[in-house]
Design a protein around this motif. Sequence first.
Motif, PDB file in Angstrom:
ATOM      1  N   PRO A   1       0.612  -1.131  -0.382  1.00 49.43           N
ATOM      2  CA  PRO A   1      -0.275  -0.305   0.062  1.00 49.43           C
ATOM      3  C   PRO A   1       1.272   1.545   0.078  1.00 49.43           C
ATOM      4  O   PRO A   1       1.576   1.511   0.706  1.00 49.43           O
ATOM      5  N   CYS A   2       0.822   2.323  -0.398  1.00 53.14           N
ATOM      6  CA  CYS A   2       1.287   3.820  -0.412  1.00 53.14           C
ATOM      7  C   CYS A   2      -0.176   4.717  -0.849  1.00 53.14           C
ATOM      8  O   CYS A   2      -0.319   5.475  -1.865  1.00 53.14           O
ATOM      9  N   PRO A   3      -1.296   5.124   0.853  1.00 54.81           N
ATOM     10  CA  PRO A   3      -1.857   6.261   0.410  1.00 54.81           C
ATOM     11  C   PRO A   3      -0.807   7.153   0.394  1.00 54.81           C
ATOM     12  O   PRO A   3       0.039   7.402   0.940  1.00 54.81           O
ATOM     13  N   VAL A   4      -2.165   7.895  -0.185  1.00 56.87           N
ATOM     14  CA  VAL A   4      -1.492   9.308  -0.381  1.00 56.87           C
ATOM     15  C   VAL A   4      -2.708  10.317   0.311  1.00 56.87           C
ATOM     16  O   VAL A   4      -3.487  10.433   0.570  1.00 56.87           O
ATOM     17  N   SER A   5      -2.440  11.182   1.399  1.00 55.82           N
ATOM     18  CA  SER A   5      -2.977  12.707   1.641  1.00 55.82           C
ATOM     19  C   SER A   5      -2.379  12.732   1.269  1.00 55.82           C
ATOM     20  O   SER A   5      -1.776  14.030   0.738  1.00 55.82           O
ATOM     21  N   ARG A   6      -3.014  14.107   2.246  1.00 53.36           N
ATOM     22  CA  ARG A   6      -2.969  15.844   1.499  1.00 53.36           C
ATOM     23  C   ARG A   6      -1.342  16.267   1.531  1.00 53.36           C
ATOM     24  O   ARG A   6      -0.446  16.169   2.565  1.00 53.36           O
ATOM     25  N   MET A   7      -0.986  17.047   0.705  1.00 56.66           N
ATOM     26  CA  MET A   7       0.040  17.806   0.743  1.00 56.66           C
ATOM     27  C   MET A   7       0.277  18.974   1.244  1.00 56.66           C
ATOM     28  O   MET A   7      -0.745  19.805   1.913  1.00 56.66           O
ATOM     29  N   SER A   8       1.305  18.397   1.826  1.00 55.26           N
ATOM     30  CA  SER A   8       1.676  19.839   3.279  1.00 55.26           C
ATOM     31  C   SER A   8       1.455  21.268   2.734  1.00 55.26           C
ATOM     32  O   SER A   8       2.294  21.373   1.921  1.00 55.26           O
ATOM     33  N   ASP A   9       1.649  22.319   3.866  1.00 54.66           N
ATOM     34  CA  ASP A   9       1.655  23.352   3.275  1.00 54.66           C
ATOM     35  C   ASP A   9       2.829  24.199   2.770  1.00 54.66           C
ATOM     36  O   ASP A   9       2.330  25.272   2.366  1.00 54.66           O
ATOM     37  N   ALA A  10       3.992  23.486   3.075  1.00 56.19           N
ATOM     38  CA  ALA A  10       4.852  24.345   2.763  1.00 56.19           C
ATOM     39  C   ALA A  10       4.676  23.271   1.681  1.00 56.19           C
ATOM     40  O   ALA A  10       5.134  24.452   0.062  1.00 56.19           O
ATOM     41  N   ASP A  11       4.834  22.313   1.225  1.00 58.32           N
ATOM     42  CA  ASP A  11       4.640  22.211  -0.635  1.00 58.32           C
ATOM     43  C   ASP A  11       3.264  22.744  -1.355  1.00 58.32           C
ATOM     44  O   ASP A  11       3.334  22.984  -1.930  1.00 58.32           O
ATOM     45  N   SER A  12       2.084  23.011  -0.843  1.00 64.99           N
ATOM     46  CA  SER A  12       1.401  24.155  -1.580  1.00 64.99           C
ATOM     47  C   SER A  12       1.196  25.202  -1.450  1.00 64.99           C
ATOM     48  O   SER A  12       1.315  25.804  -2.512  1.00 64.99           O
ATOM     49  N   ARG A  13       2.671  25.285  -0.936  1.00 68.17           N
ATOM     50  CA  ARG A  13       3.112  27.531  -1.055  1.00 68.17           C
ATOM     51  C   ARG A  13       3.871  27.070  -2.524  1.00 68.17           C
ATOM     52  O   ARG A  13       3.550  27.985  -2.966  1.00 68.17           O
ATOM     53  N   THR A  14       4.419  26.791  -2.233  1.00 69.25           N
ATOM     54  CA  THR A  14       6.040  26.380  -3.258  1.00 69.25           C
ATOM     55  C   THR A  14       4.711  25.843  -4.892  1.00 69.25           C
ATOM     56  O   THR A  14       5.003  26.150  -5.502  1.00 69.25           O
ATOM     57  N   LEU A  15       3.734  25.222  -4.424  1.00 69.88           N
ATOM     58  CA  LEU A  15       3.115  24.473  -6.041  1.00 69.88           C
ATOM     59  C   LEU A  15       2.536  25.746  -6.180  1.00 69.88           C
ATOM     60  O   LEU A  15       1.898  26.264  -7.245  1.00 69.88           O
TER      61      LEU A  15
END
Length: 806
Positions: A459-473
């Motif tokens: 299994p490789c569950p994918v959860s929310r993107m971190s706030d830091a990565d979200s800001r980078t995006l």
Amino acid sequence: MTRGEEGLRFQVLGPVAVRCGDAAARLPSTVARRVLTVLMLSPGEVLSTPRLARAVWGTCCPATASNQVRKAVAQLRQAIPGAGDYLLTDGPNYRLDVGAAESDLVEFNQRRLRVRKLTDGGADEAQVIGELQAALALFRGQVAADVVDADELDNGSIRAAARVVEERRLAVQKELITLQLRSSPPALVIGDLRDLVAQHPLAEDLRAQLMLALSLSGRQADALAEYAEIRTLLRDELGIDPDHSLAQVHKAVLRGDALAYLRAGAPPGYRGQDSASRSDAGRHPAVAPSRGARIRPTCTLPHGLTDFVGRRQEVDALLRTAREGSRGSGPLLICVDGMGGIGKTALALHTAHRLAQDYPDGQFYVDLHGFSPGEGPREPAEVLHVLLRSLGTEAARIPADLDTQVAMWRALLAESKVLLVLDNAASEAQIVSLLPPGNGSLALITSRRRLYGLDGTEPCPVSRMSDADSRTLVERLLGDGLDPEATRRLVAHCGGLPLALRLAAAKLRSRPTWNLSHLVERLDDMQRRPAELKAGDRSVRSVLQLSFETLTDAQRDALGVLTLLPDASLDAYEAAALLGTSPPEAELLLESLLDVNLLEQPRLGRYSLHGLVAGVTAGMGEVKWLLRSDRRRSALRRLLDYHLAVSDRSCTLLGRKDPETDARVDTVPYLPEIESREEATEICERESPAMLAALCTARHEGFFVPAAQLAHNLRFVLAPDGCQAFDQGAAYGDAARPPKESEMFRAALLGLAAACRRTGLIEQSRTLASEALNITVSRRPRWGSPVPHSAGAVRPGRAAGRAGSR
């Protein structure tokens, strides 16, 4: 009566029925009918009780599933005279013991075997045609038509088994038409061929047969029109051209040589590749390549995102797991699962491109359309046809029968090391037939469901993107120099969902007069938010709604009730209070919603709704009705009573004496065990976000007295030194003139806000103070308005420590 004298006939090649002579037996219940259908589709096979239960309810089996299956079997034996001789118990398992005389499916399979023997023995074509016609005459419609049509499980085992039988039926139809083209007037088969082409528009062998029949009937223009139609379909749907065999038929029609082509012994269609027995599959050159043969290296991977951001932990885990390889003899299976829009496909493709050089024999990609707008999940036979074509196999050499397609696929990849990306899968049943053989290959699967029913899946569950990565995006999409506060709010509103961030950025770029602050203000309303996050034909609402289409009524109802507290995490006891059920039943519903990634699990035993899921859910018609009905008020009052009972019990253990506590606790049907000061402290901290959210709902519903008591209890947990037993008058300094209930609640909130501020809980203090200042007159909110939420948990550890030193 003996078994033979009963004369029972189990019919599944059409609507499900059991006949005794001319009379049809009345099947006792829906569950019994589904259990019987599974057994009839697997004659002679021993089926376990859990497998039968999954066929009835899918992955959301009730706690009583096993008992209901056993009850259904008993009902069938009682309702169908003599059924006990056929419906056998094998330990905890069941088996339908029938032969060709008792089962239309068994007779169909036996006639297919007889056709094979006649063909191998050089029998006359008329005899073979008669046997094929007798096999097809057993069908009274679509396989298990009534059960499949009423099936809410789009990818359940009943539907999958019915598809296999339908594929075998199609193979027989193709062989019959091939023989009839050579021995009968071609015009006689045009009608049957048109029906089959309408059902299977991309089947090149069927289209070739229709072209020959039309040309031999003097309708050359119609034959050429058929070729033009399928050429356009293949290019539009699959991005490929017609294969060599179909092109040869086209040339023969153009030259007027259809008869010569047919007599040359190269008619398209059924090639004798059937699944009557597994040993047959190895006899045909199309299935078994020469020993040591290598497939041509092929890559059908789409390009990855050029602005892929973050996910370092998930990418590293995928690369590490892939390079460690399979622990068994089969291929390595990795399932990337998560909610819609979380970035599963982007992650899988990014990883697949990095792994491509490790799989030199080919990298393949297929969208299985498990959750696609306007499309149902793709059939394994259709997907295998595409995969085999991508390997260079001509369409005329690809068998129609699913089992033989699987054999061909595995034989061609027997000595190869390939990477297969199966994107957007709906169920385990959709995947099993597509897996490559051997232990050198990798199948990278993405799904909104947790497909851990596949043996050996990593299994490789994918959860929310971190706030830091979200800001980078956001910065990657919109550039630097953005307002930091507006960026923070946008990241919060999108909740770590990459799709939401991309759609927000796309919308902002398409509105030159807007700035980021204006966009964020439009996203403040939770219910309006999913509709605002839209660009072109893509939107958060449409993506997430696809997950709701497969839910049961019970799951949809539970999801609607949970939107009443969209930002708070709940455990099974709190959910049971909201839903009006028991904790075990509530936990089953919560886990089933977790399995389809419509709930998150921030910590063990706690469940929460993503804000965007809550917003989409609140817009559903039945949930809108719930939000403005008395069910809303009843559910919130049950939760408030539960929290009041928990906090009463905790305050007692922490040292406060209140004679009314026991009476309030006794009114709540289900409470967790709270036996020590440590347990009291821990449960108040754990449930405080939901408690604060419940307090904020009280103003709208008019639950002032119990809410004031709950606020007072939480204040005692935080600051026990200065907080005495709750007294409706003492809090206002005039016991002779009791205050209004709303004033009492307002004072309690302000007292709790002050306690939060003194203990460093600034955000919670601001939320409570703001809510208290809003209490002027008691009124209900407009339906569907978001419930105010707390900023986080109350952490009573320091207060509890002071209480312990008293």
